[in-house]
Write a protein that holds these residues in place. Structure first.
Motif, PDB file in Angstrom:
ATOM      1  N   SER A 124       0.818   8.712   6.545  1.00  0.00           N
ATOM      2  CA  SER A 124      -0.584   8.312   6.387  1.00  0.00           C
ATOM      3  C   SER A 124      -1.189   8.073   7.760  1.00  0.00           C
ATOM      4  O   SER A 124      -0.598   8.437   8.782  1.00  0.00           O
ATOM      5  CB  SER A 124      -0.642   7.044   5.542  1.00  0.00           C
ATOM      6  N   ASP A 166      -6.105   7.438   0.127  1.00  0.00           N
ATOM      7  CA  ASP A 166      -6.217   6.107  -0.476  1.00  0.00           C
ATOM      8  C   ASP A 166      -7.042   6.094  -1.760  1.00  0.00           C
ATOM      9  O   ASP A 166      -8.057   6.788  -1.874  1.00  0.00           O
ATOM     10  CB  ASP A 166      -6.851   5.144   0.543  1.00  0.00           C
ATOM     11  N   HIS A 212       1.221   4.508  -2.556  1.00  0.00           N
ATOM     12  CA  HIS A 212       1.203   5.951  -2.273  1.00  0.00           C
ATOM     13  C   HIS A 212       2.402   6.641  -2.929  1.00  0.00           C
ATOM     14  O   HIS A 212       2.283   7.697  -3.533  1.00  0.00           O
ATOM     15  CB  HIS A 212       1.279   6.197  -0.761  1.00  0.00           C
ATOM     16  N   HIS A 244       0.812  -1.216   0.000  1.00  0.00           N
ATOM     17  CA  HIS A 244       0.000   0.000   0.000  1.00  0.00           C
ATOM     18  C   HIS A 244       0.854   1.279   0.000  1.00  0.00           C
ATOM     19  O   HIS A 244       0.547   2.236  -0.724  1.00  0.00           O
ATOM     20  CB  HIS A 244      -0.903  -0.043   1.245  1.00  0.00           C
TER      21      HIS A 244
HETATM   22 ZN    ZN Z   1      -3.008   4.975   2.590  1.00  0.00          ZN
END
Ligand code: ZN
Ligand code: KG4
Length: 346
Positions: free
Chosen positions: A136, A301, A115, A111
Protein backbone atom coordinates in the motif's frame (compact mmCIF):
# COMPACT_ATOMS: atom_id res chain seq x y z
CA UNK A 1 -25.11 -10.02 12.30
CA UNK A 2 -24.82 -6.59 10.69
CA UNK A 3 -21.57 -4.64 11.15
CA UNK A 4 -21.09 -0.96 10.34
CA UNK A 5 -17.50 -0.35 9.16
CA UNK A 6 -15.75 3.03 9.24
CA UNK A 7 -12.41 3.67 7.50
CA UNK A 8 -10.64 7.02 8.08
CA UNK A 9 -6.94 6.10 8.31
CA UNK A 10 -5.67 8.30 5.49
CA UNK A 11 -7.34 10.26 2.68
CA UNK A 12 -10.45 8.18 2.03
CA UNK A 13 -13.61 8.16 4.09
CA UNK A 14 -15.16 4.70 3.74
CA UNK A 15 -18.44 3.62 5.31
CA UNK A 16 -20.01 0.21 4.72
CA UNK A 17 -22.47 -2.22 6.23
CA UNK A 18 -21.69 -5.95 6.07
CA UNK A 19 -24.53 -8.38 6.65
CA UNK A 20 -23.62 -11.94 7.54
CA UNK A 21 -26.30 -13.30 5.18
CA UNK A 22 -26.59 -10.69 2.44
CA UNK A 23 -22.94 -9.54 2.24
CA UNK A 24 -22.26 -5.87 1.62
CA UNK A 25 -25.56 -4.04 1.82
CA UNK A 26 -23.94 -0.62 1.59
CA UNK A 27 -20.45 0.48 0.57
CA UNK A 28 -19.74 4.21 0.31
CA UNK A 29 -16.44 5.86 -0.45
CA UNK A 30 -15.41 9.48 -0.50
CA UNK A 31 -11.92 10.28 -1.72
CA UNK A 32 -10.07 13.41 -0.61
CA UNK A 33 -7.69 13.18 -3.57
CA UNK A 34 -8.67 16.57 -4.99
CA UNK A 35 -8.16 18.23 -1.62
CA UNK A 36 -4.56 17.02 -1.35
CA UNK A 37 -3.61 17.08 -5.04
CA UNK A 38 -2.19 20.60 -5.07
CA UNK A 39 0.18 19.66 -2.22
CA UNK A 40 1.42 16.51 -4.00
CA UNK A 41 0.55 14.29 -1.04
CA UNK A 42 -1.76 13.94 1.95
CA UNK A 43 -1.83 16.88 4.41
CA UNK A 44 -2.77 15.20 7.74
CA UNK A 45 -4.68 18.11 9.31
CA UNK A 46 -6.77 18.65 6.18
CA UNK A 47 -7.49 14.92 6.07
CA UNK A 48 -8.78 14.88 9.68
CA UNK A 49 -11.01 17.90 9.11
CA UNK A 50 -12.51 16.40 5.98
CA UNK A 51 -13.21 13.08 7.72
CA UNK A 52 -15.10 15.05 10.40
CA UNK A 53 -17.25 16.64 7.69
CA UNK A 54 -17.96 13.41 5.82
CA UNK A 55 -18.18 10.47 8.20
CA UNK A 56 -21.54 11.08 9.94
CA UNK A 57 -23.46 12.10 6.77
CA UNK A 58 -22.06 9.00 5.04
CA UNK A 59 -23.19 6.76 7.91
CA UNK A 60 -26.70 8.25 7.63
CA UNK A 61 -26.62 7.64 3.88
CA UNK A 62 -25.41 4.03 4.32
CA UNK A 63 -28.24 3.29 6.75
CA UNK A 64 -30.80 4.94 4.53
CA UNK A 65 -29.80 3.34 1.24
CA UNK A 66 -29.64 -0.14 2.78
CA UNK A 67 -33.01 0.29 4.49
CA UNK A 68 -31.29 -0.28 7.84
CA UNK A 69 -31.99 1.50 11.13
CA UNK A 70 -29.53 1.89 14.02
CA UNK A 71 -31.48 -0.85 15.87
CA UNK A 72 -30.50 -3.30 13.12
CA UNK A 73 -26.74 -2.73 13.61
CA UNK A 74 -25.11 -5.36 15.83
CA UNK A 75 -21.60 -3.92 16.02
CA UNK A 76 -19.39 -1.08 14.83
CA UNK A 77 -15.89 -1.64 13.42
CA UNK A 78 -13.52 1.27 12.85
CA UNK A 79 -9.90 1.49 11.67
CA UNK A 80 -7.74 1.75 14.79
CA UNK A 81 -4.39 1.88 12.96
CA UNK A 82 -1.93 2.09 11.35
CA UNK A 83 -2.49 5.49 9.78
CA UNK A 84 -2.55 9.22 10.47
CA UNK A 85 -3.30 9.82 14.13
CA UNK A 86 -5.83 12.64 13.67
CA UNK A 87 -7.63 10.86 10.86
CA UNK A 88 -7.81 7.63 12.87
CA UNK A 89 -9.17 9.50 15.90
CA UNK A 90 -12.11 10.81 13.88
CA UNK A 91 -13.26 7.31 12.90
CA UNK A 92 -12.51 5.88 16.34
CA UNK A 93 -14.43 8.63 18.19
CA UNK A 94 -17.43 8.43 15.90
CA UNK A 95 -17.44 4.61 15.87
CA UNK A 96 -17.15 4.28 19.63
CA UNK A 97 -19.73 6.99 20.33
CA UNK A 98 -22.30 5.46 18.02
CA UNK A 99 -21.71 2.00 19.46
CA UNK A 100 -22.19 3.37 22.98
CA UNK A 101 -25.36 5.21 21.97
CA UNK A 102 -26.74 2.15 20.18
CA UNK A 103 -25.75 -0.26 22.96
CA UNK A 104 -23.62 -2.48 20.70
CA UNK A 105 -19.92 -3.44 20.77
CA UNK A 106 -17.27 -1.49 18.89
CA UNK A 107 -13.98 -2.93 17.72
CA UNK A 108 -10.81 -1.31 16.37
CA UNK A 109 -9.53 -2.98 13.21
CA UNK A 110 -6.02 -3.16 11.80
CA UNK A 111 -6.11 -1.41 8.42
CA UNK A 112 -3.76 -3.91 6.74
CA UNK A 113 -5.73 -6.87 8.06
CA UNK A 114 -8.74 -5.18 6.50
CA UNK A 115 -6.92 -5.10 3.14
CA UNK A 116 -6.00 -8.76 3.52
CA UNK A 117 -9.45 -9.97 4.58
CA UNK A 118 -11.11 -8.12 1.69
CA UNK A 119 -10.13 -11.16 -0.38
CA UNK A 120 -12.53 -13.21 1.75
CA UNK A 121 -15.44 -11.14 0.44
CA UNK A 122 -14.99 -12.89 -2.90
CA UNK A 123 -17.11 -15.91 -3.77
CA UNK A 124 -14.16 -18.36 -3.79
CA UNK A 125 -11.81 -17.19 -1.02
CA UNK A 126 -8.39 -18.79 -0.43
CA UNK A 127 -7.95 -21.35 2.33
CA UNK A 128 -5.33 -20.89 5.08
CA UNK A 129 -2.37 -21.21 5.23
CA UNK A 130 -1.12 -18.79 2.59
CA UNK A 131 1.50 -16.14 1.93
CA UNK A 132 0.23 -12.54 1.86
CA UNK A 133 1.85 -9.66 0.06
CA UNK A 134 0.46 -6.41 1.43
CA UNK A 135 1.42 -3.43 -0.69
CA UNK A 136 0.00 0.00 0.00
CA UNK A 137 1.06 3.62 0.39
CA UNK A 138 2.40 2.93 3.89
CA UNK A 139 3.36 -0.76 3.87
CA UNK A 140 5.16 -3.37 1.84
CA UNK A 141 5.25 -6.68 3.63
CA UNK A 142 5.23 -10.41 3.11
CA UNK A 143 3.47 -12.47 5.75
CA UNK A 144 2.84 -16.10 6.36
CA UNK A 145 -0.83 -16.35 7.33
CA UNK A 146 -1.32 -19.55 9.25
CA UNK A 147 -4.94 -19.10 10.24
CA UNK A 148 -7.43 -16.32 11.02
CA UNK A 149 -5.53 -13.57 12.82
CA UNK A 150 -2.28 -15.56 12.96
CA UNK A 151 0.44 -13.77 11.03
CA UNK A 152 4.24 -14.21 10.86
CA UNK A 153 6.32 -11.49 9.22
CA UNK A 154 8.54 -12.87 6.44
CA UNK A 155 9.92 -9.58 5.18
CA UNK A 156 9.10 -5.89 4.84
CA UNK A 157 10.38 -2.65 3.39
CA UNK A 158 13.34 -1.18 5.20
CA UNK A 159 12.45 2.30 3.95
CA UNK A 160 9.74 3.49 1.54
CA UNK A 161 6.66 1.41 0.88
CA UNK A 162 6.07 0.47 -2.77
CA UNK A 163 3.07 2.82 -3.05
CA UNK A 164 5.05 5.63 -1.44
CA UNK A 165 7.83 5.12 -4.02
CA UNK A 166 5.22 5.29 -6.81
CA UNK A 167 3.83 8.51 -5.29
CA UNK A 168 7.26 10.16 -4.89
CA UNK A 169 8.48 9.21 -8.37
CA UNK A 170 5.18 10.45 -9.82
CA UNK A 171 5.82 13.81 -8.18
CA UNK A 172 9.33 13.92 -9.73
CA UNK A 173 7.74 13.24 -13.12
CA UNK A 174 5.22 16.05 -12.62
CA UNK A 175 2.29 13.63 -12.25
CA UNK A 176 -0.66 13.97 -9.92
CA UNK A 177 -1.19 12.22 -6.59
CA UNK A 178 -1.86 9.28 -6.17
CA UNK A 179 1.15 8.35 -8.24
CA UNK A 180 0.57 4.63 -8.79
CA UNK A 181 -2.24 4.87 -11.34
CA UNK A 182 -0.60 7.95 -12.95
CA UNK A 183 2.72 6.14 -13.48
CA UNK A 184 0.94 3.01 -14.76
CA UNK A 185 -0.87 5.20 -17.30
CA UNK A 186 2.26 7.06 -18.46
CA UNK A 187 4.23 3.80 -18.64
CA UNK A 188 1.87 2.57 -21.38
CA UNK A 189 3.58 4.88 -23.88
CA UNK A 190 7.13 4.24 -22.61
CA UNK A 191 9.90 2.25 -24.29
CA UNK A 192 10.83 -0.50 -21.85
CA UNK A 193 14.13 -1.24 -23.62
CA UNK A 194 15.65 2.17 -23.04
CA UNK A 195 16.54 2.00 -19.32
CA UNK A 196 17.12 -0.89 -16.98
CA UNK A 197 16.65 0.25 -13.37
CA UNK A 198 17.99 -1.76 -10.39
CA UNK A 199 15.93 -4.46 -8.61
CA UNK A 200 16.90 -3.59 -5.01
CA UNK A 201 17.87 -6.33 -2.55
CA UNK A 202 17.23 -9.15 -5.01
CA UNK A 203 20.84 -10.27 -5.40
CA UNK A 204 21.14 -11.32 -1.76
CA UNK A 205 19.00 -13.71 0.23
CA UNK A 206 16.06 -12.55 2.29
CA UNK A 207 12.53 -11.27 1.89
CA UNK A 208 12.96 -7.62 2.87
CA UNK A 209 12.47 -4.76 0.42
CA UNK A 210 14.05 -1.35 -0.08
CA UNK A 211 12.77 1.20 -2.56
CA UNK A 212 14.59 4.37 -1.60
CA UNK A 213 17.73 3.61 -3.69
CA UNK A 214 15.54 2.94 -6.73
CA UNK A 215 13.81 6.25 -6.09
CA UNK A 216 17.17 8.05 -6.01
CA UNK A 217 18.28 6.23 -9.17
CA UNK A 218 15.09 7.42 -10.86
CA UNK A 219 15.66 11.00 -9.68
CA UNK A 220 19.24 10.97 -11.02
CA UNK A 221 18.02 9.68 -14.38
CA UNK A 222 15.48 12.51 -14.57
CA UNK A 223 18.15 15.10 -13.69
CA UNK A 224 20.59 13.71 -16.29
CA UNK A 225 17.97 14.23 -19.00
CA UNK A 226 16.84 17.69 -17.94
CA UNK A 227 14.77 19.07 -19.53
CA UNK A 228 13.05 15.68 -19.90
CA UNK A 229 10.73 15.34 -22.89
CA UNK A 230 7.33 13.62 -22.67
CA UNK A 231 8.89 10.51 -24.20
CA UNK A 232 11.76 10.59 -21.65
CA UNK A 233 9.22 10.74 -18.81
CA UNK A 234 7.24 7.84 -20.23
CA UNK A 235 10.43 5.78 -20.69
CA UNK A 236 11.40 6.50 -17.07
CA UNK A 237 7.89 5.64 -15.82
CA UNK A 238 7.96 2.24 -17.51
CA UNK A 239 11.52 1.50 -16.31
CA UNK A 240 10.58 2.42 -12.73
CA UNK A 241 7.33 0.44 -12.75
CA UNK A 242 9.06 -2.60 -14.26
CA UNK A 243 11.80 -2.48 -11.60
CA UNK A 244 9.29 -2.28 -8.71
CA UNK A 245 7.07 -4.98 -10.13
CA UNK A 246 9.97 -7.28 -10.95
CA UNK A 247 11.44 -6.85 -7.46
CA UNK A 248 8.09 -7.73 -5.91
CA UNK A 249 7.75 -10.71 -8.25
CA UNK A 250 11.17 -12.07 -7.24
CA UNK A 251 10.39 -11.72 -3.52
CA UNK A 252 6.97 -13.37 -3.85
CA UNK A 253 8.50 -16.29 -5.68
CA UNK A 254 11.12 -16.56 -2.96
CA UNK A 255 8.51 -16.38 -0.17
CA UNK A 256 6.47 -19.18 -1.75
CA UNK A 257 9.57 -21.33 -2.15
CA UNK A 258 10.80 -20.55 1.37
CA UNK A 259 7.48 -21.41 3.06
CA UNK A 260 6.50 -24.23 0.72
CA UNK A 261 3.04 -22.65 0.55
CA UNK A 262 1.23 -22.60 -2.77
CA UNK A 263 -1.30 -19.81 -2.25
CA UNK A 264 -0.50 -16.11 -2.43
CA UNK A 265 -2.90 -13.32 -1.51
CA UNK A 266 -2.00 -9.87 -2.82
CA UNK A 267 -3.79 -6.86 -1.31
CA UNK A 268 -3.43 -3.11 -0.70
CA UNK A 269 -3.58 -0.24 -3.18
CA UNK A 270 -0.59 -1.30 -5.32
CA UNK A 271 -2.26 -4.68 -5.95
CA UNK A 272 -4.43 -2.80 -8.46
CA UNK A 273 -1.36 -2.50 -10.71
CA UNK A 274 -1.97 -4.34 -13.98
CA UNK A 275 1.73 -4.94 -14.75
CA UNK A 276 2.21 -6.51 -11.32
CA UNK A 277 -0.70 -8.85 -11.92
CA UNK A 278 0.75 -9.87 -15.27
CA UNK A 279 4.17 -10.61 -13.76
CA UNK A 280 2.61 -12.59 -10.94
CA UNK A 281 0.65 -14.65 -13.45
CA UNK A 282 4.04 -15.98 -14.61
CA UNK A 283 4.85 -17.02 -11.01
CA UNK A 284 1.45 -18.67 -10.74
CA UNK A 285 2.25 -20.85 -13.76
CA UNK A 286 5.90 -21.49 -12.88
CA UNK A 287 5.22 -22.60 -9.29
CA UNK A 288 1.76 -24.07 -9.94
CA UNK A 289 0.31 -21.87 -7.23
CA UNK A 290 -2.86 -19.84 -6.82
CA UNK A 291 -2.87 -16.06 -6.56
CA UNK A 292 -5.86 -14.25 -5.09
CA UNK A 293 -6.70 -10.53 -5.14
CA UNK A 294 -9.61 -8.65 -3.57
CA UNK A 295 -12.26 -7.38 -6.01
CA UNK A 296 -10.83 -4.47 -8.04
CA UNK A 297 -12.84 -1.80 -6.17
CA UNK A 298 -11.70 -3.18 -2.81
CA UNK A 299 -7.93 -3.07 -3.52
CA UNK A 300 -7.55 0.55 -2.44
CA UNK A 301 -8.91 1.91 0.85
CA UNK A 302 -12.58 1.32 1.58
CA UNK A 303 -15.03 0.82 4.44
CA UNK A 304 -16.17 -2.62 3.27
CA UNK A 305 -12.91 -4.30 4.31
CA UNK A 306 -13.21 -2.78 7.79
CA UNK A 307 -16.85 -3.86 8.18
CA UNK A 308 -15.92 -7.38 7.06
CA UNK A 309 -12.78 -7.68 9.25
CA UNK A 310 -14.92 -6.39 12.13
CA UNK A 311 -17.46 -9.11 11.43
CA UNK A 312 -14.79 -11.85 11.51
CA UNK A 313 -13.20 -10.59 14.71
CA UNK A 314 -16.44 -9.81 16.59
CA UNK A 315 -17.84 -13.15 15.47
CA UNK A 316 -14.77 -14.82 16.97
CA UNK A 317 -15.59 -13.28 20.33
CA UNK A 318 -13.20 -10.34 20.39
CA UNK A 319 -14.24 -7.35 22.48
CA UNK A 320 -12.68 -4.12 23.75
CA UNK A 321 -13.39 -1.58 26.47
CA UNK A 322 -14.94 1.86 26.02
CA UNK A 323 -11.73 3.90 25.89
CA UNK A 324 -10.85 5.56 22.60
CA UNK A 325 -7.36 4.53 21.51
CA UNK A 326 -5.75 4.55 18.11
CA UNK A 327 -2.46 2.98 17.04
CA UNK A 328 -0.77 5.00 14.27
CA UNK A 329 2.01 2.36 14.28
CA UNK A 330 0.84 -1.17 14.82
CA UNK A 331 2.65 -4.31 13.62
CA UNK A 332 0.13 -6.80 12.27
CA UNK A 333 1.96 -9.62 14.04
CA UNK A 334 0.77 -8.14 17.38
CA UNK A 335 -2.87 -8.89 16.55
CA UNK A 336 -4.57 -11.52 18.66
CA UNK A 337 -5.57 -14.74 16.88
CA UNK A 338 -9.24 -15.23 16.13
CA UNK A 339 -10.02 -18.21 18.34
CA UNK A 340 -12.80 -17.60 20.86
CA UNK A 341 -11.90 -15.78 24.10
CA UNK A 342 -8.67 -14.35 22.81
CA UNK A 343 -7.10 -11.41 24.60
CA UNK A 344 -8.89 -8.16 23.71
CA UNK A 345 -7.48 -5.55 21.39
CA UNK A 346 -5.23 -3.04 23.17
ZN1 ZN B 1 -4.81 1.04 2.69
O1 KG4 C 1 -4.10 0.79 0.23
P1 KG4 C 1 -4.14 2.18 -0.25
O2 KG4 C 1 -5.38 2.68 -0.94
O3 KG4 C 1 -3.85 3.17 0.92
C1 KG4 C 1 -2.93 2.89 1.93
O4 KG4 C 1 -3.26 2.07 2.82
O5 KG4 C 1 -1.81 3.45 1.80
O6 KG4 C 1 -2.88 2.36 -1.21
C2 KG4 C 1 -2.60 3.58 -1.80
C3 KG4 C 1 -1.34 3.44 -2.62
C4 KG4 C 1 -0.85 4.74 -3.20
O7 KG4 C 1 0.52 4.86 -2.92
C5 KG4 C 1 -1.12 4.60 -4.69
O8 KG4 C 1 -0.21 5.31 -5.50
C6 KG4 C 1 -0.99 3.09 -4.86
O9 KG4 C 1 -1.57 2.54 -3.71
N1 KG4 C 1 -1.70 2.61 -6.05
C7 KG4 C 1 -1.08 2.04 -7.10
C8 KG4 C 1 -2.09 1.76 -8.06
N2 KG4 C 1 -3.28 2.16 -7.54
C9 KG4 C 1 -3.03 2.67 -6.30
N3 KG4 C 1 0.21 1.77 -7.32
C10 KG4 C 1 0.55 1.21 -8.50
N4 KG4 C 1 -0.35 0.93 -9.47
C11 KG4 C 1 -1.67 1.18 -9.30
N5 KG4 C 1 -2.55 0.90 -10.27
Amino acid sequence: MKVLGIETSCDETGVAIFDEHDGLISDLLYSQVELHQKYGGVVPELASRDHIRKTIPMISQALEESGTTPEDIDAVAYTCGPGLVGALLVGASIGKSLALAWGVPALGIHHMEGHLLAVRLKPDPPAYPFVALLISGGHTQLLSCEGPGSYQLLGESQDDAAGEAFDKVAKMLGLNYPGGPAIAQLALTGDNNRFKFPRPMTNRPGLDFSFSGLKTHTMNTIHDLEPASDQDRADIAVAFQTAVVDTIRIKCERALEHTGLRTLVVAGGVSANVELREKLRVVEKKLSCEIHYPAADLCTDNGAMIAYAGFERINSGQTEDLSINVRPRWPMTELPGMGRNQVPNP
